[in-house]
Design a protein around this motif. Sequence first.
Motif, short mmCIF file in Angstrom:
data_model
loop_
_atom_site.label_atom_id
_atom_site.label_comp_id
_atom_site.label_asym_id
_atom_site.label_seq_id
_atom_site.Cartn_x
_atom_site.Cartn_y
_atom_site.Cartn_z
N VAL A 1 0.83 -1.21 0.00
CA VAL A 1 0.00 0.00 0.00
C VAL A 1 0.87 1.26 0.00
CG1 VAL A 1 -1.53 1.40 1.45
CG2 VAL A 1 -2.12 -0.96 0.96
N ALA A 2 1.90 1.27 0.83
CA ALA A 2 2.79 2.45 0.89
C ALA A 2 3.50 2.68 -0.44
CB ALA A 2 3.80 2.27 2.01
N THR A 3 3.96 1.60 -1.06
CA THR A 3 4.65 1.72 -2.35
C THR A 3 3.71 2.22 -3.42
OG1 THR A 3 6.10 -0.13 -1.73
CG2 THR A 3 6.01 0.45 -4.06
N VAL A 4 2.51 1.67 -3.45
CA VAL A 4 1.53 2.08 -4.45
C VAL A 4 1.12 3.54 -4.24
CG1 VAL A 4 -0.85 1.71 -5.24
CG2 VAL A 4 0.65 -0.25 -4.85
N HIS A 5 0.97 3.94 -3.00
CA HIS A 5 0.60 5.34 -2.71
C HIS A 5 1.67 6.29 -3.23
CE1 HIS A 5 -0.27 9.02 -0.45
NE2 HIS A 5 -1.49 8.53 -0.25
N THR A 6 2.92 5.98 -2.97
CA THR A 6 4.02 6.83 -3.44
C THR A 6 4.03 6.93 -4.96
OG1 THR A 6 5.36 6.25 -1.51
CG2 THR A 6 6.53 7.13 -3.43
N ALA A 7 3.71 5.83 -5.63
CA ALA A 7 3.78 5.80 -7.10
C ALA A 7 2.58 6.47 -7.77
CB ALA A 7 3.89 4.36 -7.57
N THR A 8 1.42 6.44 -7.10
CA THR A 8 0.20 6.90 -7.78
C THR A 8 -0.32 8.24 -7.29
OG1 THR A 8 -1.17 5.63 -6.23
CG2 THR A 8 -0.56 4.55 -8.29
N VAL A 9 -0.08 8.57 -6.02
CA VAL A 9 -0.61 9.82 -5.47
C VAL A 9 0.51 10.85 -5.44
CG1 VAL A 9 -1.75 10.91 -3.50
CG2 VAL A 9 -2.25 8.52 -4.07
N THR A 10 0.46 11.77 -6.37
CA THR A 10 1.54 12.75 -6.54
C THR A 10 1.12 14.17 -6.18
OG1 THR A 10 0.91 12.98 -8.88
CG2 THR A 10 2.64 11.37 -8.35
N ALA A 11 -0.16 14.38 -5.85
CA ALA A 11 -0.62 15.72 -5.49
C ALA A 11 0.03 16.15 -4.17
CB ALA A 11 -2.14 15.74 -5.36
N GLU A 12 0.41 17.42 -4.09
CA GLU A 12 1.10 17.93 -2.91
C GLU A 12 0.21 17.85 -1.67
OE1 GLU A 12 3.40 22.02 -1.47
OE2 GLU A 12 2.59 21.86 -3.50
N GLY A 13 0.78 17.39 -0.58
CA GLY A 13 0.06 17.33 0.69
C GLY A 13 -0.67 16.04 0.95
N LEU A 14 -0.78 15.18 -0.06
CA LEU A 14 -1.51 13.92 0.12
C LEU A 14 -0.52 12.81 0.44
CD1 LEU A 14 -4.16 14.06 -2.76
CD2 LEU A 14 -4.39 14.79 -0.38
N THR A 15 -0.11 12.76 1.71
CA THR A 15 0.80 11.70 2.15
C THR A 15 0.01 10.66 2.93
OG1 THR A 15 1.33 12.89 4.18
CG2 THR A 15 2.75 13.29 2.27
N LEU A 16 0.52 9.46 2.94
CA LEU A 16 -0.21 8.34 3.54
C LEU A 16 -0.46 8.54 5.03
CD1 LEU A 16 -1.44 5.61 2.74
CD2 LEU A 16 0.74 4.54 3.29
N ASP A 17 0.47 9.20 5.70
CA ASP A 17 0.36 9.39 7.15
C ASP A 17 -0.02 10.82 7.52
OD1 ASP A 17 1.13 6.70 8.01
OD2 ASP A 17 3.09 7.22 7.21
N SER A 18 -0.59 11.56 6.57
CA SER A 18 -0.98 12.93 6.86
C SER A 18 -2.09 12.97 7.90
CB SER A 18 -1.47 13.62 5.57
OG SER A 18 -1.98 14.91 5.87
#
Length: 207
Positions: free
Chosen positions: A52-69
Amino acid sequence: RATLVVSAMLLCLLLPALVQSAPLPSPSDASPAFREAAERAKLLLEKILRDVATVHTATVTAEGLTLDSSQTSGLHMMSLSLGIPPAPVLKPLSQRFTLDMLVSRMLAGCRQYQGLLGVLSDKLSGLTELNADLGELLTHIATMREAAELTETDETASSDLASRLHGDYEVQVTAHMTLVQLRSFCHDLMRSLRTVAPQRPQAAGTR
């Protein structure tokens, strides 16, 4: 007659307590097929949680949208407007929340996130393997249901998500919220599996 009345009143008072104290199914009662399917599901869940973390890094590139935000209030409102359904709630087993209900919600959650990732796959690349793993996880949990001869209830939430993804930012927020919710659901699912099918300690000399 007075004795009969008193006896009847005592029975009425004791009956709910007797019903509530009925024993819950013990994890030790699980069949080998149930346990094997649960162990396979746990191993796959560990992989999904890593991915999930790897996929999030690869697909979610919008600023401020981090997995642990921690800034999720505005995103939560947006997810509601987009129609992203919340994950099914997995509760501890009780007289009111049976194994049938628990496994049904496990299945519903896997189907729900399969569906969401399927919609997102038309907009983003890099979600195929994660979606396939959810399909395999669904198979293992369905095997658990069959092994325990459980009755499945329809717990799947419907969503009209595809028609609401008009822009790139909506897609990014949806991917972000889906992966955040998926990770949380998988943690709950792992805890539930460890409860209903705890790993048996190895006997001495079997290592």
